[in-house]
Design an enzyme around this catalytic site. Sequence first.
Site, PDB file in Angstrom:
ATOM      1  N   CYS A 123      24.960  -0.718  22.617  1.00 54.88           N
ATOM      2  CA  CYS A 123      25.748  -1.500  21.638  1.00 54.88           C
ATOM      3  C   CYS A 123      24.832  -2.237  20.628  1.00 54.88           C
ATOM      4  O   CYS A 123      24.776  -2.155  19.461  1.00 54.88           O
ATOM      5  CB  CYS A 123      26.692  -2.462  22.470  1.00 54.88           C
TER       6      CYS A 123
ATOM      7  N   HIS B 126      28.860  -8.805  18.449  1.00 57.01           N
ATOM      8  CA  HIS B 126      27.964  -8.711  19.478  1.00 57.01           C
ATOM      9  C   HIS B 126      26.485  -8.589  18.809  1.00 57.01           C
ATOM     10  O   HIS B 126      25.489  -7.592  19.090  1.00 57.01           O
ATOM     11  CB  HIS B 126      28.226  -7.341  20.145  1.00 57.01           C
TER      12      HIS B 126
END
Length: 569
Positions: A68, A124
């Site tokens: 990610c 994130h």
Amino acid sequence: MLRTVIGLVLSISSVTSKRPNIVLIVADDLGWGDVGWTNPNMEDVTPTLTKLARNGVILSQYYVQQVCSPSRAALMTGMYPYHIARQKGTIKPLQPTGLTLNRTLLPEQLEKLGYTNHIVGKWHLGFCKWEYTPTWRGFHHFYGYYTGAEKYFEHERDNYFDFRKDMNINYEAKGSYSTDLFTSEAVKIIKNHNTSNPLFLYLPFQAVHAPLEAPKQDYVKNTKTGIPARDIYRAMLSRMDSGVKQIVQTLKTKGEWENTLLVFTTDNGGAVSQAGSNHPLRGTKGTLFEGGTHGVGFVGGGVLKRSGISSTQLMHITDWYPTLLSAAGNTLPVRGLDGVDQWEVITNGENSTRTEMVYNMKMLPPQGAIRIGPYKLMYANKFNKDGWYNIDTKKKILEKKQYLKYKILQKGVHRRSRFLKHKKLHSFKKKAHDKKIIKKTNKKVSLIHPKYAEEIFNIKSEDEDNEFDDDNEDMGEENDAGEYDQNLNDNPRQRMFDRRWPKLKKHLFNVVEDPEERTDLFDSNPEIVEKLRLRVRELLGSFVERDYPDPSKKGKPKNFRNVWSPGWC
């Protein structure tokens, strides 16, 4: 003179108004085998996305990073992760770090072109200090969460809250499903947008990342596989597909669809540990095999005049940075990028100038992969979870396994063959199977034991997130120079690479002819191997040491009213 000034203003206004709206949708952990245009079994789950893909340009040779944070960093900067210290795994909540502040991010560039920028969903990319957070990085509005994973309804990670509206904690989100919240916010943004300025809407959904939680009605509609974890996954994906449908319809109702460029991409391969599918590709999220990096993606929208196209041109997630700037009408070159402008490739079908791609490179432990033309060279201390994982074939095996566990728990250990008769197995499936695995409430469906999905292929979610790395596997600093000549101009990483190369495991694949990576060409093509090895070595000359600090207790939510918050690094 006045007439001239007015004419100039009108001319500038006209040019500005022609800049397209850009809607950039990122699905989280969506695999190659999870969508209708690559897997017919998923057409009923992704009807909207499949229709958009087939009516636009499908990117059949499109690549993302293996997990990610590196993918999102590459997307926002146009740089390979190994050039910006983000090559090692995901950013953990207590790590005092974030996406480098030395790069101008995509939204900052678009702001210069007059765009109004919104991010709705998952960040994130670090939050230990405010400067790392979205509204300090070119976004005018943020609605979502900072960390990498949390509960879909409660919006908690490790029992601590994480949901924001701009810089403010948003407790109003609690109890509502994140996919619905993000869809509603995106619809509201589109409806309220002042069309005198172009819109950049970055929509990184939480779905279909763990934990496996879905609205009950979607689960009921998508219970078809006989594998509860996969059925929840399908329900989560179906809900996101419905959200995209609402967003597209809102753009059409507002009359903005014809001036909108829509981009859809995953951030990495599917998480096999959470019932995702990369079939028939090899590997899973966290690996550099095609299953972890060959991403699903397409381009659509009214701006695009081509349709029904499947592009076979090589493309990487770093390419969106220069490509979207070009689509937005930027005429000033942005130098020093790893990304390649693919706008003419997408709009006019021209050949791409990209002929090579770095999957990733790390030194601790040594691991990497590069593609030049059709050839892909991989190297590592060892290759983990390098199989082919087809969840669609697991139904009968899982039913028997769960049946046996159930009977053992109920009556103790008996001879297995006694309990595998068809009638008893069928009765178990009907009466007990779901009850022992699925937890249902009026609103949601989830797994009673979240780790159940990991048992399907014996792959742990944590290992996927950590790329199956074990820093203790580091091979040490051998003193021998190996068989390769040393050059005084080499940097330490290049010399380390030379020393370690003889002891590393390697693969060579032709991923155009063999996208499933079933035929290893390493031993039969030494010249190609050497060409790619030398290119890796050359690229290590610009390698940036990883930014992966130990966690800090300063960031614990207990210090911030039980909320994941900036202000501690």
